[in-house]
Design an enzyme around this catalytic site. Structure first.
Site, PDB file in Angstrom:
ATOM      1  CG  HIS A 176      -1.797   1.208   1.279  1.00 22.72           C
ATOM      2  ND1 HIS A 176      -2.814   1.420   0.385  1.00 22.72           N
ATOM      3  CD2 HIS A 176      -1.798   2.269   2.104  1.00 22.72           C
ATOM      4  CE1 HIS A 176      -3.416   2.560   0.665  1.00 22.72           C
ATOM      5  NE2 HIS A 176      -2.812   3.096   1.707  1.00 22.72           N
ATOM      6  CG  ASP A 231      -0.917   6.439   2.050  1.00 19.14           C
ATOM      7  OD1 ASP A 231      -1.979   5.934   1.658  1.00 19.14           O
ATOM      8  OD2 ASP A 231      -0.528   6.363   3.228  1.00 19.14           O
ATOM      9  CG  ASP A 283      -5.294   3.928   4.621  1.00 18.01           C
ATOM     10  OD1 ASP A 283      -5.834   3.863   5.738  1.00 18.01           O
ATOM     11  OD2 ASP A 283      -4.301   4.638   4.402  1.00 18.01           O
ATOM     12  CG  HIS A 329      -6.725   7.385   0.847  1.00 14.93           C
ATOM     13  ND1 HIS A 329      -6.538   6.447  -0.137  1.00 14.93           N
ATOM     14  CD2 HIS A 329      -5.795   7.132   1.787  1.00 14.93           C
ATOM     15  CE1 HIS A 329      -5.539   5.659   0.195  1.00 14.93           C
ATOM     16  NE2 HIS A 329      -5.069   6.054   1.357  1.00 14.93           N
TER      17      HIS A 329
END
Length: 1022
Positions: free
Chosen positions: A271, A273, A383, A587
């Site tokens: 993951h 970001d 997330d 996000h």
């Protein structure tokens, strides 16, 4: 075997053997550490180190041109975000011929190994080893480069910016026999250590706990006994003792599960970001580090599969590292690299408007299809801080019938009841949803975590299958050898779930077999946490709204221009603007949870998109108007008619009327605003409203003339300051006890009448706010208006403080209604149950409404998203003052508009949706008289509960696309009338596929919509 033989021929052992498991477990851990040291027992220093930098983030080609200087180990680096390049030369010892040679690297930062001109593998404080040569010749010289990024996996956080240094750089010989011995032993040791697990949750701050079963006592006893035997008979320093120990391990590892057990589908993941505690520019290099590592592991582990989302990150690699991108595509073709997600980035799902989510899917799916030959079937968004109730419908329309997330395991009030379920949206659309029961998308493949995954699965009575994501994440990184070696040994080992690495689609296919037995969850998936994200970094949120409005206006006028055969921006030019907006809807960007550098860039980019969209819109309008007429003409870019007071670019007020999607005209109106002032305050009135405002800016009364009803139960528009000191995650959260500290803003107020009536009445108030801030507010009433407007400007200097505005309305209802994307969601005004109490701050778009059956009050907002309703109190959060991770968050000047709209009946009959839309998006103005097509509606829809949200050129250049939705939750027969001759109209989807032709008649067509259904049409002109 007798006791003497079992004890290695030493009869004395039998006399002292006893049970002392805690001593034994510490011994087992120590033995494992000694084995681990043998994996790279042989080590040599490199021949030379040379350093260049600090530099910008540059390519390898540019790095090769730098001037390098010799440096010793221990050389300090920095500051934060600096880049250095290290040139390394090393000689492989002759004795290492035939061995794998690895690099051991430690710069206390992130780094990327460049080997043979290619990005080879990421390095960071948790990943120090990278293979250099699979089989050495012995005596050869190796040269390579390391690109050093002076930041940790989490930017400046959880690492010391003063500590970046060339701590270690050496060659190490990899020992496969020691590696196999170590992992065989260590996996079993971890399994025995988890024999009596504690009852707990592994999710951050979750309210639920999992009672994890103890290991079978007989099996646990044998593990402890036999692992201790290995310590007795084997010496890590004496390889002659290893075969006997390995034979014992082989026997233990052969212990299998029963015929029915938990089935774990494991998939590698990193993951990443797109921005968070690092600037967007660093994300490219993080992707390089994570992706090159995954590809390198696939070479050594043929069964390894890696799931990766976010088309944007692929596009960045495609542009900046074509060689790595080609390797990714090759692994995708081989079935090891698994593209997932179907969106441009992993977007926030509360704050962007529905059309933005459609573009996330449109551009994401088109990229995946073009690049990998297939669309994604799974919306992968693990997330995100809550999920809108329209997402199942939007997913289905974009070709995705499956959904994965994890974040709701962080809930603070209630625990989500299911991990596998059908998620049903507002219109009845359903998708198959899964929350991985490990309660993380960053699994480490430790034995205790694998066992927790199985024990925590809430739907084991309905399905034996669940998904496990392993690999370091958030800052990227992904899987490592330890995880893969562990999973190889844990595939079907007694005491663990049965584990197999599978693709995401393979897992969902297995889960779908159980689908008839799975439960259904209705409506939004509200995260009981991170409620401050609806407000933090307010300027970014305001610019997001401006970009959404500007781009939709640009697409409308572009469509009109194409219909008139006039020049207009291309689909590629418009898509480039959309993509910039979509990246900033990531996000951790739009929610306000990133560092200062992220918002410095985001605000420049978003302001640029809004400005460019406006410039291009005006350029197109200039081709649609007669330039010889020098008057200003209002243009309505919305699908609902307008009749209102508006100010042209020269500042002159007009009353304008405009049909949907058409130019309007200035007209006269019989209504007038009257402003009266006395010592107590001011009265603003028109034919529909009468507002009494005192000299402190409080609205003492707002009379709805048609019904004679008073809007407020007590003085309204109360400005409240709250102590805003969340216990954790400062930028993310507003904690419930903040509400207990609310205090009214007091102090000296100045006021003046700005406009004393006619088309507009205005009173301006100015006051100090908090310790160092200033607020100016214009309360405005226009002729013919049904709402009272508050235009508020704040010079905000407060820290750890929130600002709310509150309206105690004269209505009582157990639920308030809030606009959410392409629809509306009801939420409680009480705290009867924990789930009700959790919703003390909720997300919304343009309006919230509290109503009795015959009368209600709507609160409009042009750029604020954090609403609340307690009893009869409707409130809007205007600003926060968080300091972490951005110490300067929200400091500066802010402008916002909100309004109160009292109405007869409920929000549906009062057209709250249309009125709030017109409030948020003022009319456009252009010079000159509109030409024929712009003077007439390009499209009208009836009845009024049908909102045409978007008109845009088709992506393939053939015809145009219309997106509309039913806004009131009413099954509706829709009539569409077009302003041009049409050849055909097709039911389509978000991806603009033609699905079914609609019958047409003259310039119109009809269709039926379910409550809250979103429809996409392809329109072809005659």
């Amino acid at each position: 075997m007798n006791d003497r033989e079992r004890d290695g021929g030493n009869p004395a052992i039998a006399r002292i053997r006893g049970r002392y498991p805690q001593y034994t477990r510490r011994r087992l851990a120590g033995f494992a550490e000694r084995l681990q040291q043998k994996v790279h027992a042989d080590r040599v220093p490199v021949t030379s180190l040379a350093l260049a930098g600090p530099t910008e983030r540059i390519s390898l080609e540019d790095a090769l041109k730098l001037d390098y200087r010799p440096v010793p180990l221990g050389e300090t680096l920095g500051p934060l975000w600096a880049t250095y390049w290290v040139q390394v030369v090393a000689e492989v010892p002759q004795a290492w011929a035939g061995s794998r040679v690895d690099l051991y690297w430690d710069s206390r930062s992130e780094a990327l190994l460049w080997l043979n001109g290619r990005s080879s593998q990421g390095l960071n404080p948790g990943r120090h080893i990278a293979p250099l040569v699979q089989s050495a010749s012995g005596g050869e010289t190796i040269s390579f480069h390391v690109e050093v990024a002076c930041n940790g996996l989490f930017g400046a956080f959880w690492s010391d910016p003063q500590a970046y240094a060339l701590v270690a750089c050496e060659l190490r010989r990899f020992d496969p026999e020691a590696t196999a011995f170590y992992f065989d032993y260590e996996v079993l040791r971890q399994l025995e250590a988890d024999r009596d697990p504690t009852t707990k949750s592994r999710s951050y701050g979750a309210v639920g706990e999992t009672a994890q079963p103890a290991l079978d006592r007989t099996w646990a006893g044998r593990l402890l006994h036999d692992l201790n035997r290995i310590c007795n008979i084997a010496d890590p320093d004496d390889r002659a003792t290893w075969p006997a120990a390995r034979a014992i391990l082989d026997g233990l590892l052969a212990a299998r599960n029963g015929s029915i057990t938990h089935e774990m589908s494991a998939i590698g993941h990193a993951h990443l970001d797109t921005a968070w505690l690092w600037p967007l520019a660093e994300t490219r290099r993080k992707a390089q580090r994570s992706f090159s590592t995954a590809v390198a592991l696939m070479e050594r582990y043929p069964d390894f599969k890696f799931a990766c989302s976010q088309a944007y990150q692929y596009a960045v690699i495609e542009q900046n590292d074509p060689d790595l991108f080609a390797r990714i595509r090759a692994k995708a073709a081989a079935g090891q690299w698994i593209p997932v997600g179907g969106s441009w980035i992993e977007p926030d799902c509360n704050l962007p408007w529905g059309e933005s989510i459609c573009r996330q899917f449109l551009y994401g799916q088109r990229y995946f299809e073009r690049t990998f030959g297939a669309r994604s079937s799974v919306f992968w968004n693990p997330d995100v801080f809550g999920y809108d109730a329209q997402l199942p419908q939007l997913m289905q329309s974009a070709g995705m019938s499956r959904f994965l997330t994890q974040k709701l395991s962080w809930n603070k009030f209630t625990s989500p009841p299911h991990h596998s379920f059908h998620w049903r949206g507002l219109d009845g659309s359903t998708v198959l949803a899964h929350f991985p029961p490990a309660d993380t998308y960053n699994g480490s493949a430790q034995v205790a975590e694998l066992r927790y995954h199985a024990a925590n699965y809430k739907d084991a009575d309905r399905s034996s299958d669940a998904l496990y994501l392993f690999g370091y994440g958030d800052g990227g990184g992904g899987a490592d050898e330890t995880m893969l070696e562990t999973l190889q040994r844990a595939r079907d080992l007694q005491g663990l779930p049965r584990i197999q690495i599978r693709s995401v689609d393979e897992f969902f296919d297995r889960l779908a077999i159980s689908a008839p037995d799975l439960a259904t969850i209705e409506g939004e998936l509200y995260l009981e946490y991170h409620r401050g994200t609806y407000t933090t970094q307010a300027e970014t949120k305001r610019l997001n709204r401006a970009c959404e409005a500007g781009l939709q206006a640009l697409e409308f006028v572009t469509t009109v221009a194409a219909a008139c055969r006039q020049p207009a921006p291309s689909a590629q030019e418009i898509e480039a603007l959309w993509r910039t907006l979509l990246v900033n809807q990531f996000h951790d960007i739009i929610p306000g949870s990133s560092i200062r550098e992220v918002y410095e860039r985001a605000e420049v980019e978003l302001a640029g998109v809004a400005e460019e969209a406006g410039r291009r819109t005006q350029a197109v309008l200039a081709t649609l108007c007669d330039p010889e007429d020098g008057n200003w003409t209002p243009v309505n870019t919305l699908g609902c008619a307008r009749a209102e007071v508006a100010s042209d670019p020269d500042g002159e007020l007009h009353h304008i009327v405009a049909a949907p999607f058409a130019a309007g005209e200035t007209t006269t109106t019989d209504d007038r605003v009257v402003v009266a002032a006395d010592l107590d305050g001011f009265v603003l009135s028109n034919a529909r409203l009468e507002a009494r405002i005192d000299r402190s800016g409080l609205v003492r009364s707002l009379l709805h003339v048609a019904t004679g009803r008073e809007t407020f139960a007590s003085p309204a528009a109360r400005l409240l300051l709250l102590d805003d000191r969340p216990l954790d995650f400062e930028a993310w959260d507003i904690d419930p006890f903040a509400l207990e500290t609310a205090r009214e803003v007091t102090g000296e107020v100045s006021c003046v009448v700005l406009s004393d009536g006619g088309l507009r009445g205005e009173v301006r108030f100015e006051r100090g706010l908090g310790r160092a801030s200033r607020l100016a507010q214009v309360i405005r009433l226009d002729a013919g208006a049904d709402h009272l407007e508050f235009e508020t400007t704040v010079d905000w200097q407060e820290r750890k403080t929130a600002l709310k505005v509150m309206f105690p309305v004269a209505c009582r209802a157990s639920n308030a209604t809030y606009e959410t994307m392409f629809g509306a969601t009801e939420r409680p005004t009480h705290a009867n149950a924990d789930a009700d109490a959790a919703k003390y701050e909720v997300p919304g778009h343009r309006w919230a409404d509290l109503a009795e059956p015959d009368f209600g009050v709507s609160l409009f907002s042009d750029c604020r998203h954090g609403y609340s309703a307690f009893g009869n109190q409707l409130a809007l959060t205007l600003l926060r003052g968080s300091e972490l991770p951005d110490p300067q968050a929200d400091i500066g000047r802010h402008r916002m508009r909100y309004a109160i709209y009292p109405h007869q009946g409920d929000w549906r009959s009062a057209d709250t949706v249309g009125r709030a839309l017109r409030f948020e998006r003022p009319v456009l103005w252009t010079k000159g008289r509109a030409r024929a097509l712009l003077r007439h509606s390009l499209l009208t829809a009836s009845p009024a509960n049908v909102i045409v949200d978007t008109i845009k050129p088709a992506e393939d250049g053939d015809g145009w696309v219309v997106r509309l939705y039913e806004s009131a939750g009413i099954r509706t027969a829709v009539t569409l009338d077009f302003g041009v001759d049409i050849a055909s109209v097709w039911i389509s989807n978000t991806l603009e596929d033609r699905i079914e032709a609609l019958p047409t008649e003259d310039r119109g067509c009809r269709l039926a919509l379910r409550p809250f259904q979103i429809a996409t049409l392809r329109v072809f002109q005659a």
